[in-house]
Design an enzyme around this catalytic site. Structure first.
Site, PDB file in Angstrom:
ATOM      1  N   ARG A 182       6.252   5.722   7.556  1.00 57.44           N
ATOM      2  CA  ARG A 182       4.794   5.615   7.518  1.00 57.44           C
ATOM      3  C   ARG A 182       4.284   4.823   8.719  1.00 57.44           C
ATOM      4  O   ARG A 182       3.279   5.183   9.328  1.00 57.44           O
ATOM      5  CB  ARG A 182       4.333   4.953   6.212  1.00 57.44           C
ATOM      6  CG  ARG A 182       4.515   5.834   4.979  1.00 57.44           C
ATOM      7  CD  ARG A 182       3.970   5.168   3.729  1.00 57.44           C
ATOM      8  NE  ARG A 182       2.519   5.092   3.752  1.00 57.44           N
ATOM      9  CZ  ARG A 182       1.800   4.370   2.878  1.00 57.44           C
ATOM     10  NH1 ARG A 182       2.426   3.648   1.942  1.00 57.44           N
ATOM     11  NH2 ARG A 182       0.480   4.350   2.957  1.00 57.44           N
TER      12      ARG A 182
ATOM     13  N   CYS B 290       0.147  -3.825   4.509  1.00 57.43           N
ATOM     14  CA  CYS B 290       0.933  -2.702   3.987  1.00 57.43           C
ATOM     15  C   CYS B 290      -0.038  -1.542   3.806  1.00 57.43           C
ATOM     16  O   CYS B 290      -0.892  -1.311   4.656  1.00 57.43           O
ATOM     17  CB  CYS B 290       1.633  -3.086   2.691  1.00 57.43           C
ATOM     18  SG  CYS B 290       0.506  -3.624   1.379  1.00 57.43           S
TER      19      CYS B 290
END
Length: 278
Positions: A175, A233
């Site tokens: 990611r 995050c």
């Protein structure tokens, strides 16, 4: 104070004259609510707290898990029996994400004594700890929220920190690199951030690595006690686990709660991809 407590240490604390308040915050991203799992079996005396409804505000421009209304959060904690002068222990079912989010929220709002059960529910049962299906009715606590005890980053502050200090991206490496993005509208990372997946903070049994190993990992990333460190995050949940892991090594770190879900929602913000920070 070590922000972690072992299953054996928790058993001793619960048998003492001043047992901690226990909070069960089991949660799985994209999965079913944790309450049915709690009702099927939890640590005796533990009160269930819901990640989405009680540990975060409604999703929106500020991200998928923005800070909750702090008066409402304090009310939730009081209903769970949390008081300023009584220790709190938090646990979840895996990875320590939601437990760390609760630890961070309580510490951020001024509670002086909060720890996370290292290894969560699995560590408790592996140590021979019993489970209960009885839901407790604790006496109300007196906790009030006094925010600001831990550092917090806005999007602009996270961008600036990535340029002058160390900004860690706690998501999976794919990611960060922008190879996949299963949740948010844009793939990639904040320019200048370094990839530091939370999975690398844990041993195979789900407990945190020893402090020396964690310190070696973070030192290699430049995240030391004399550096300015921040973490983000996807939505400010798993990043709290990284802040917790850093705290184990004595490194204070600021949390960007909005994280990638807020950052990527603004098309004016720059996006970097690839293996190198940039």
């Amino acid at each position: 104070m070590n922000p972690l407590i072992t299953a054996a240490g928790l058993a001793d604390a619960l048998a003492s004259g001043t047992p901690p308040v226990l909070l069960d915050v089991r949660y799985r991203l994209g999965g079913p609510p944790g309450r049915p799992e709690y009702e099927a079996g939890h640590l005796p005396g533990a009160v269930y707290v819901d990640m989405d409804d009680e540990l975060a505000g409604p999703p929106g421009p500020a991200g998928r898990h923005p800070l909750p209304d702090l008066d409402a959060f304090a009310g939730t904690m009081r209903r769970a029996g949390v008081s300023a002068d009584r220790p709190v222990v938090v646990y979840d079912g895996a990875q320590g994400w939601s437990a760390a989010r609760t630890w961070w929220l309580l510490r951020y709002t001024g509670h002086p004594s909060v720890r996370v059960l290292d290894g969560g529910l699995a560590a408790w049962t592996a140590s021979g700890g019993a489970l209960s299906t009885e839901e407790p009715s604790p006496a109300p606590g007196d906790f009030t929220a006094a925010p600001g005890a831990l550092p917090l980053l806005t999007a602009d502050e996270a961008a600036a920190l990535a340029r002058r200090g160390v900004l860690l991206d706690a998501r999976a490496g794919e990611r960060y690199r922008g190879e996949v993005e299963p949740i948010d509208r844009v793939a990639g990372h904040i320019p200048g951030a370094l990839s530091a997946p939370t999975t690398e903070n844990l041993a195979a049994d789900g407990t945190f690595l020893p402090p020396a190993e964690l310190a070696a990992r973070f030192t290699a990333l430049g995240a030391t006690a004399d550096a300015e460190v921040g973490v983000y995050c996807g939505s400010g949940v798993s990043a709290a686990q990284e802040v917790l892991a850093l705290a184990v090594t004595g490194v204070p770190a600021a949390l960007y709660v909005g994280s990638w879900s807020e950052w990527s929602g603004d098309p004016a913000r720059p996006v970097a991809t690839g293996a190198e920070a940039g």
